[in-house]
Structures are given as C-alpha cells and as structure tokens.
Design a protein around this motif. Structure first.
Motif, PDB file in Angstrom:
ATOM      1  N   GLU A  35       0.833  -1.201   0.000  1.00 53.29           N
ATOM      2  CA  GLU A  35       0.000   0.000   0.000  1.00 53.29           C
ATOM      3  C   GLU A  35       0.867   1.250   0.000  1.00 53.29           C
ATOM      4  O   GLU A  35       1.857   1.330   0.740  1.00 53.29           O
ATOM      5  CB  GLU A  35      -0.928   0.021   1.222  1.00 53.29           C
ATOM      6  N   ASN A  36       0.507   2.231  -0.846  1.00 57.06           N
ATOM      7  CA  ASN A  36       1.249   3.472  -1.092  1.00 57.06           C
ATOM      8  C   ASN A  36       2.515   3.246  -1.914  1.00 57.06           C
ATOM      9  O   ASN A  36       3.293   4.177  -2.114  1.00 57.06           O
ATOM     10  CB  ASN A  36       1.608   4.205   0.215  1.00 57.06           C
ATOM     11  N   LEU A  54      -4.782   7.128   3.817  1.00 56.94           N
ATOM     12  CA  LEU A  54      -3.651   6.897   4.709  1.00 56.94           C
ATOM     13  C   LEU A  54      -2.368   6.796   3.894  1.00 56.94           C
ATOM     14  O   LEU A  54      -2.242   5.942   3.017  1.00 56.94           O
ATOM     15  CB  LEU A  54      -3.854   5.611   5.513  1.00 56.94           C
ATOM     16  N   ALA A  55      -1.428   7.678   4.177  1.00 60.69           N
ATOM     17  CA  ALA A  55      -0.128   7.655   3.516  1.00 60.69           C
ATOM     18  C   ALA A  55       0.949   7.953   4.546  1.00 60.69           C
ATOM     19  O   ALA A  55       0.704   8.693   5.501  1.00 60.69           O
ATOM     20  CB  ALA A  55      -0.085   8.682   2.386  1.00 60.69           C
ATOM     21  N   PRO A  56       2.144   7.386   4.384  1.00 64.13           N
ATOM     22  CA  PRO A  56       3.186   7.586   5.394  1.00 64.13           C
ATOM     23  C   PRO A  56       3.682   9.022   5.480  1.00 64.13           C
ATOM     24  O   PRO A  56       4.050   9.492   6.554  1.00 64.13           O
ATOM     25  CB  PRO A  56       4.304   6.639   4.937  1.00 64.13           C
ATOM     26  N   GLU A  57       3.690   9.744   4.328  1.00 64.22           N
ATOM     27  CA  GLU A  57       4.193  11.118   4.351  1.00 64.22           C
ATOM     28  C   GLU A  57       3.230  12.029   5.109  1.00 64.22           C
ATOM     29  O   GLU A  57       3.630  12.770   6.000  1.00 64.22           O
ATOM     30  CB  GLU A  57       4.385  11.635   2.923  1.00 64.22           C
ATOM     31  N   ILE A  58       1.970  11.978   4.731  1.00 63.85           N
ATOM     32  CA  ILE A  58       0.924  12.721   5.425  1.00 63.85           C
ATOM     33  C   ILE A  58      -0.414  12.121   5.035  1.00 63.85           C
ATOM     34  O   ILE A  58      -0.637  11.756   3.879  1.00 63.85           O
ATOM     35  CB  ILE A  58       0.983  14.234   5.102  1.00 63.85           C
ATOM     36  N   ARG A 108       0.261  11.563  10.630  1.00 63.92           N
ATOM     37  CA  ARG A 108       1.297  10.730  10.030  1.00 63.92           C
ATOM     38  C   ARG A 108       1.860   9.809  11.111  1.00 63.92           C
ATOM     39  O   ARG A 108       1.584  10.000  12.304  1.00 63.92           O
ATOM     40  CB  ARG A 108       2.393  11.559   9.374  1.00 63.92           C
ATOM     41  N   ARG A 109       2.654   8.849  10.670  1.00 67.05           N
ATOM     42  CA  ARG A 109       3.185   7.877  11.637  1.00 67.05           C
ATOM     43  C   ARG A 109       4.151   8.524  12.631  1.00 67.05           C
ATOM     44  O   ARG A 109       4.142   8.218  13.811  1.00 67.05           O
ATOM     45  CB  ARG A 109       3.900   6.744  10.893  1.00 67.05           C
ATOM     46  N   ASP A 110       5.015   9.412  12.147  1.00 64.69           N
ATOM     47  CA  ASP A 110       6.100   9.934  12.975  1.00 64.69           C
ATOM     48  C   ASP A 110       5.758  11.287  13.578  1.00 64.69           C
ATOM     49  O   ASP A 110       5.106  12.124  12.932  1.00 64.69           O
ATOM     50  CB  ASP A 110       7.379  10.077  12.134  1.00 64.69           C
TER      51      ASP A 110
END
Length: 397
Positions: free
Chosen positions: A274-275, A292-296, A319-321
């Motif tokens: 995914e992504n 849902l994306a890791p960057e934003i 985001r995750r971080d």
C-alpha cells in the motif's frame, strides 16, 4: 506497517492483482447497470432533515482520533450536525462522549477545541463536572437549594474507541455495535497501528450539499479532467476497485507504476505494498474519507449544514512519525495547506457549481455509470437508512 493478519494480507494481494489487470487492460470495476439518483436528493429540505434524524443521529460517527487526545485529561469539544459534543479521556484512559450542555441553564461546559483538565466548569454559573460527566460542584450551593446531583450529570452519549478512532452516536442510550456496523473494516486501521500515529492539525473548508461533496471522494473517473496536475500524475483516471464492509467502502486506486512495482516482487508480498504501486481510500459511512499515507494522511470529516445546500468539512492530518523539529513543522504546515487547497479549489468549488446546476431544475435526475459503483453503493445505503425499514435487504457490493 505492523504485521498483518495473513488473511488480510492475502486479500490485499488479490486486490493488487486485480488493479494491476485494470491498468494493463485499461478497464475498471463495473456495476451491473447504470443508476439514476433524483436531483432533489441534493436540494430537498425534507430529505435533508430526514438524513439528520435517520442517519447522522443514529449511526456511529467518527468523532475524534486517539492521536488527538492521547493522554488522561485530554478532551475535544466540537459541533456535529448542529449538536455540541464533548469527548473526554478520564484519568484511567477511558474515553467518554457527552452533550456539551450544562444541566443548570444549558451553557457549554467546555470551549470548542482541544485541552486538558481534571474537571469542566461552566462559565455561566461555574457549575463543575468531572471527566466522567458527574456533577461535582455547585457554586454557592448553600443558597441554591437541594438538588439531586446524580440526576444532573452531563448527558452521556454511546462512545467507543477502536482502531485509533473514537466513535459516538448522537442519540443518548441508542444501541451502538461497531463490529456489526463496520464488519471487519476497522482491522484495516488496526493493522497500520493508527492509534500510534501523530495528529498534525486540521483545516476547515465549506462547500455544497454534503452528498455532492461526498460523491467526489467515491470515484476516480474525474482524475484526468479535474486533477490533471495533482492526482493524475500518480493515479490513472477511471481505474478503481471497490469492496463493501456494510455501508462503508474500501476503494483501491492503482498507481501508474503498479506494474513496475509488483512485477519485481514475489507474489506473496503484493499485499504489503500500500502506497507503493497502489493506494486505498477508506470510506466510513456516512461522512468520512481517509487516505492513509506515510508522508501525510488526510481524513475528511463531512458535516451537513447548516442548510441543505451547504456542508462543513474538517480536514484532519496525521502521520506515523512525530514532528522532528521546526523545519519539519514548517514543511508539514506547507503540505497541509497544499492538500487543503487542492481539495477545496479542485473539488469543492466545482461542487458549489453543481449545487447551482441542480437547483436550476435543468434535469430531474443524475446518472451514475457502471464505473461509478462507489457512488451507487453509497446512495443505495443512504436510501436504505432513509426508508427506516431495516427488514429490507441490505445493499450488496
């Protein structure tokens, strides 16, 4: 991404294979037939009132994210379809939802927004309520007279926290069964550890009737024509896969590079991409669209009103971080504003033009194509709830 349930991983791999075929064969998910929807669906004040009563005040609504209020004492005060809502996390970590209305004279006990406190105090006469909603203090109680404090608690709403989100029903004492309602869909959010993500902030935009706005989140048929410089470079137009989870939908969007990505990986790893080659938009009926994306990540939360021709949309960003430093924060703010502007300028502006077009009476109905099954499915479920006859068969994807 956290470790996945093997069945879920296999299912996503199968979906990735289907989307790869769509891109290679230049086709998409096809409904059995086209479907008509009356234009009055978007303009009729009586239908709008029925939607408020039979849908928005009866089904579970996503009210907040775990990441918005992760700590004991955190709270969020908000408005949903004209109702003042207070979501509170008590000292044990349990989340509750209340109507944000003092039992004395009806004023709010918390200002709109987020905060952290041990108790809520009404600014009108300083009555005080605990995190659990109990009335714990009456100012100058010796002059007020005897009252039953237990019977003067904040009015509580059904509330449950799952998959990094906090759900509530806007009708006190109404039944709320998230497992029955979402039918396994919340596992998607649990699988990515959504409850551990960082909340970055929100933006508010306004647009046309809520269904006009929501229709835009349900298909990719318009990407080439409406988003030639923003979405189309990543995602081909009119290549979409749909899965239904009760009234909610997972929409698969292949990227142009899906073949390049998947054909260089073992087949058993396709469900982990995914992504990277493909994306999903997760639709929580009736009013949430999550990419849902890791960057934003952008999660759109649509609220009808204040009149039938308008909606208020809160765009949430996660985001995750966590934020690393001030430069990172500035970059995040720039990304948030970019996604807000794209959503408003490219989707909501044309939505307001559509509203004028429908109110003109030019046509009696709109037509959703076989390639727009997500829109068909959404309106079928909406009509099912509006019928208020749940002995009817449920719509199927």
């Amino acid at each position: 991404m956290q470790s996945q349930n093997p069945d879920r991983r296999a299912r996503l791999g199968d979906v990735a294979e289907i989307m790869l075929d769509y891109v290679e064969q230049k086709t998409t998910y096809q409904a059995k037939t086209t479907a008509n929807v009356r234009t009055s669906t978007y303009t009729d004040p009586d239908q709008w009132k029925a939607e408020m009563e039979l849908v928005f005040r009866r089904v579970p609504l996503m009210l907040a994210f775990t990441a918005e209020m992760p700590n004991p004492g955190d709270y969020k005060a908000m408005e949903a379809v004209g109702m003042p809502i207070l979501v509170s996390r008590d000292k044990t970590g349990k989340v509750r939802a209340f109507l944000n209305v003092c039992s004395h004279r009806g004023a709010p006990v918390a200002e709109l927004g987020h905060g952290n406190c041990a108790r809520f105090t009404c600014k009108y006469h300083a009555w005080t309520f605990g995190q659990d909603g109990r009335l714990i203090g009456i100012s100058e109680s010796g002059t007020f007279g005897d009252v039953d404090k237990a019977g003067l608690a904040l009015r509580e709403l059904p509330c449950e926290e799952r998959g990094g989100m906090i759900f509530g029903c806007l009708t006190p004492n109404a039944p709320m069964d998230l497992d029955k309602y979402f039918r396994g869909f919340l596992e998607d959010f649990e699988a990515v550890g959504f409850d551990k993500w960082t909340y970055l902030g929100s933006r508010v935009i306004e647009g046309a009737n809520w269904k006009i706005a929501f229709d835009g989140y349900l298909e990719g048929y318009h990407f080439a024509s409406l988003h030639p410089d923003t979405i189309q470079p990543r995602t081909p137009s009119n290549r979409t896969f749909y899965e239904g989870f009760g009234p909610s939908i997972r929409i698969g969007f292949p990227q142009h590079r899906i073949g390049e990505v998947l054909k260089n990986l073992p087949r058993e790893e396709w469900g982990d991409q995914e992504n990277n080659g493909y994306d999903f938009v997760r639709i929580l009926f009736p009013n949430v669209s999550a990419f849902l994306a890791p960057e934003i990540t952008q999660v759109a939360q649509l609220f009808p009103g204040p009149t039938p021709d308008k909606n208020r949309t809160v765009l949430h960003y996660l985001r995750r971080d966590p934020i690393r430093d001030e430069a990172d924060r500035e970059a995040v703010e720039a990304s948030i504003n970019f996604f807000r502007d794209v959503t408003y300028q490219e989707d909501y502006v044309i939505g307001m033009e559509i509203q004028k077009g429908l109110e003109s009476g030019a046509h009696d109905h709109l037509t959703f194509g076989r390639n727009e099954r997500g829109n068909q499915y959404f309106h079928e479920w909406l009509n099912w709830y509006l019928s208020d006859d749940h002995t009817l068969p449920e719509p199927k994807m």
